[in-house]
Scaffold this active site. Structure first.
Site, PDB file in Angstrom:
ATOM      1  N   LYS A 173     -10.284   0.304  -2.604  1.00 60.17           N
ATOM      2  CA  LYS A 173     -10.192   0.063  -1.159  1.00 60.17           C
ATOM      3  C   LYS A 173     -10.498   1.335  -0.377  1.00 60.17           C
ATOM      4  O   LYS A 173      -9.685   2.253  -0.351  1.00 60.17           O
ATOM      5  CB  LYS A 173      -8.786  -0.455  -0.808  1.00 60.17           C
ATOM      6  N   ASP A 187       0.861  -1.188   0.000  1.00 58.96           N
ATOM      7  CA  ASP A 187       0.000   0.000   0.000  1.00 58.96           C
ATOM      8  C   ASP A 187       0.897   1.237   0.000  1.00 58.96           C
ATOM      9  O   ASP A 187       1.555   1.525   1.008  1.00 58.96           O
ATOM     10  CB  ASP A 187      -0.908   0.005   1.237  1.00 58.96           C
ATOM     11  N   LYS A 228      -6.959   3.515  -3.419  1.00 63.68           N
ATOM     12  CA  LYS A 228      -7.405   3.462  -2.027  1.00 63.68           C
ATOM     13  C   LYS A 228      -7.629   4.874  -1.536  1.00 63.68           C
ATOM     14  O   LYS A 228      -6.882   5.782  -1.896  1.00 63.68           O
ATOM     15  CB  LYS A 228      -6.319   2.735  -1.223  1.00 63.68           C
TER      16      LYS A 228
END
Lengths: 330, 437
Positions: A266, A167, A230
């Site tokens: 996400k 991430d 995300k």
């Protein structure tokens, strides 16, 4: 490039075509103009338009569990609490509850375990024997204000340590200054460093002032080869919201129609209630279709969501709400 | 359905709102409703009753009275008798009654919402989240005006007995829009709901009874067009307020001309929905969903004529076609549907015939691939493209879930096309640049 519209759920078992990115082309997003009030209206009315109850609610909540990136990103993390998190990731719901729902053989587990770099090894060990990947936050998480060279290095050592998902955070200053080409180059460099590890690109939307910029940053991140986009690190003052998610997933849809690549989404931060999780699943189903309702393309970044879902599931099975201490902690 | 199967398909299940309380209300009246005149329930002089049908299932809900001339005379006489005292009681007292109505409707809001959905076929989401909350706000709002009447509107005076004839598309909301301001200012009412949707007006009558509204201030008479016509022609009616079709509006206009009766008419529309090339098209699509598929398109100010800039027309049409596929249609009491049933068989035929005419005249029809449920009066969301301004479907109000789309080249042409109509009710403009407008 013409692509079929998504309708059926049948091809979800097919191998997902990984987003390799496309060359930077500002003309694809330059003219985006997001209508803030219309987006907020759609987001606020959507949960009133769909109602998921009874066994449907139970099944949807199990799906939500399968999409959780079970996360600990605290300053006081140690090997022992990471170990506990991994154990919980493998068996997120009490067996008697699963049995009552006829789901004991479905191998219900969370989507991934998400930790800082220093605990990757611990997490890999803790997840042995399961197919659950370890995700690591990287690139100077959460602010990302370290040299690009260092960010790349972080990714490389995390991948070497066994992280299957990375991430990353993006340079918010580039978004604020609309320096899209540099942003593209940075994200593309990160993707290259990830190799086979899947990359989730965090936009930190709480620090981006307009939905239009969120949409443009989403485009640039996808063009540069992100596997997921995300919303947030969980450390910004405002984290995942439904309107900002709506803006992002609409760009995912456009990008898919243009390229044939399905990019995942996400939302992270502030999602702690089962009801919220259902609202997000409804949003995804309505805007992207069933194909996206799988951990391959949808994740929640959450730490306390699982606990609330367990209580809802027990209520479904027994008709009563239990205290949190009746569910094994992480 | 097993949890495992749902887990794999991620389908929506049925989510029915309970009709129990509404059924109880119908049963309390033995499924047969009389007229509400002078604060009492009286049998119609005609001795005739007609059926109220649930359009989602075609099942009979109750029998409704057919009021004839004698009944209309009785109702108008009751309103006339009640007038002097209602006018003299003062704004403050009237405000108290309006507050009481608002509070009681609020208290029974779920019952009103369910009954409205059963009777009209509109989704429970809409009656629950839109119709009934607006009704409640209306009564509160006009309670405020009643309170202020004696100080802020000193020079105003009540008109007298008002005959109100309302349509079936927003039955209780139309009742509220008509009744609340009129009684706030000291008028008395004879109201006739549409024949296909009388039930919530009759429940409202029961509420009037419960709060002790003085007899004769509100009278509810049910029946068909003839009942309405008799009310319009009655010499003791001082004003007619009508919402409904343009055709009936014209008849009322003729009937009241030269009689000294005041008249307000709220009629049809064929409103343009203009989209410029810089608009946020995904947001536009949701705007269209709310403009033409809300309430099955049975809305006077529905955005029924889509005017889209030529440069983005195909792109927008494609998005609309995709969106139509994911709309859900079904029983009005299902909480997970977007589109309910058309109000009745005759309106369904009007829509079906006009759509056929559109096809015959050469416009391109687009409907989703899924089929409507068979058990009720359903019509799928529909879009026509390649429509020319001269096509009948571009000129006539369809009053159904049917969008007609055409493109424009320049801003000037957009304005010209928008104004190329006999109607002038509403208009929406979608652009992100204020310089476009």
């Amino acid at each position: 490039m013409k692509v079929n519209t998504m309708k059926s759920n049948k091809n979800s078992t097919q191998q997902l075509l990984r987003n390799d990115g496309i060359p930077f082309d500002a003309s694809l997003f330059e003219e985006i103009n997001i209508n803030r009030s219309a987006v907020e209206r759609r987001a606020s009315t959507l949960s009133g338009r769909r109602s998921v109850k009874k066994q449907w609610q139970a099944a949807w909540l199990l799906k939500a569990i399968s999409c959780i990136d079970l996360t600990t990103l605290a300053g006081d993390d140690t090997p022992s609490n990471v170990q506990r998190l991994c154990a919980k990731a493998k068996s997120p719901v009490r067996l008697d509850i699963l049995e009552a729902m006829g789901m004991q053989d479905e191998n219900i587990h969370v989507g991934a375990v998400c930790v800082y770099h220093n605990f990757i090894k611990e997490a890999v060990k803790g997840l042995q024997g399961s197919s659950i990947p370890v995700a690591a936050v990287s690139t100077g998480f959460p602010a990302g204000n370290i040299p690009l060279k260092e960010r790349i290095r972080q990714i490389e050592i995390s991948v070497t340590a066994g992280a299957k998902e990375i991430d990353i955070v993006v340079s918010r200053d580039l978004i604020i200054q609309s320096d899209w080409k540099t942003l593209y180059n940075e994200v593309a460099a990160c993707r290259k460093a990830c190799g086979d590890a899947h990359m989730k690109t965090i936009l930190a939307t709480g620090e981006i002032s307009t939905y239009t910029k969120v949409a443009k940053a989403s485009w640039v991140s996808m063009m540069a080869g992100s596997d997921f986009i995300k919303t947030s690190t969980g450390k910004e003052p405002v984290n995942a919201t439904l309107p900002v998610s709506l803006v992002m997933i609409r760009t995912i849809r456009e990008y898919y129609e243009l390229t044939g690549y399905k990019v995942g989404f996400k939302p992270a931060g502030g999602i702690s209630k089962a009801k919220q999780a259902v609202n997000w699943l409804v949003l995804i189903k309505e805007e992207l279709g069933n194909d996206w309702l799988t951990p391959d393309l949808f994740r929640f970044g959450a730490s306390s969501l699982l606990g609330d879902i367990e209580r809802q599931l027990e209520h479904f099975v027994t008709g009563r709400y239990s205290a949190a201490f009746r569910h094994p902690m992480a | 359905m097993k949890i495992k199967e749902i887990y794999e398909t991620m389908s929506y299940g049925p989510a029915p709102e309970s009709a129990e309380e509404a059924i109880q209300f119908l049963d309390n009246h033995k499924r047969k409703f009389n007229l509400f005149i002078n604060g009492k329930w009286v049998a119609p002089s005609s001795k005739e009753y007609f059926d109220s049908i649930n359009p989602s299932t075609k099942e009979k809900l109750a029998q409704i009275s057919e009021a004839n001339e004698a009944d209309v005379n009785k109702a108008v006489a009751a309103a006339k008798r009640a007038l002097p005292e209602w006018a003299n009681v003062g704004g403050h007292q009237r405000a108290r009654y309006l507050y009481a109505l608002a509070r009681q409707i609020q208290k029974h809001s779920r019952l009103f919402a369910v009954l409205e959905s059963l009777d009209n076929g509109k989704p429970i989401r809409e009656t629950r989240d839109i119709d009934i909350p607006i009704v409640i706000r209306h009564f509160y709002h006009h309670a405020g005006w009643a309170q202020l009447r004696d100080t802020e509107l000193k020079d105003y005076k009540e008109l007298g007995v008002i005959g109100q004839i309302i349509p079936w598309n927003f039955p209780l909301m139309m009742l509220a829009w008509k009744i609340a301001p009129a009684i706030a200012m000291g008028n008395t009412i004879v109201l006739k709901p549409a024949e296909s949707t009388s039930l919530t007006a009759l429940l409202f009558a029961e509420i009037c009874e419960q709060i002790g509204l003085p007899n004769g201030v509100v009278n509810i008479i049910t029946g068909h067009g003839k009942t309405g016509a008799t009310l319009v022609e009655h010499k003791d009616v001082n004003k007619i307020a009508f919402t409904g079709s343009t055709e009936v509006g014209k008849i009322i206009r003729r009937a009241t001309a030269g009689t000294g009766k005041k008249l307000s008419l709220e009629l049809g529309g064929k409103s343009p929905f203009i989209v410029f090339e810089d608009a946020d098209l995904d947001s536009v699509v949701e705007g269209i969903v709310d403009a033409i598929w809300f309430n099955q398109g049975q809305v006077c100010c529905a955005g029924s004529r889509l005017l889209v800039q030529e440069s983005i027309a195909e792109k927008l049409y494609k998005k609309i076609r995709t969106r139509m596929e994911s709309l859900r249609i079904g029983n009005a009491l299902d909480k997970s549907i977007d589109i309910g049933a058309i109000v009745d068989k005759s309106q369904l035929k009007v829509i079906t015939d006009l759509v056929q005419l559109g096809v015959d005249e050469g416009s391109t029809l687009c409907q989703p691939s899924w089929a409507c449920p068979k058990e009720g009066y359903f019509y799928p969301p529909t879009m026509f493209t390649d429509v020319s301004p001269s096509a009948t479907i571009a000129q006539e109000e369809i009053f159904g879930p049917v969008l007609v789309a055409m493109s424009f080249r320049t801003h000037k042409e957009a304005v010209k096309l928008a104004n190329n109509t006999r109607y002038g009710l509403a208009c929406s403009v979608w652009t992100e640049l204020r310089t476009s407008i």
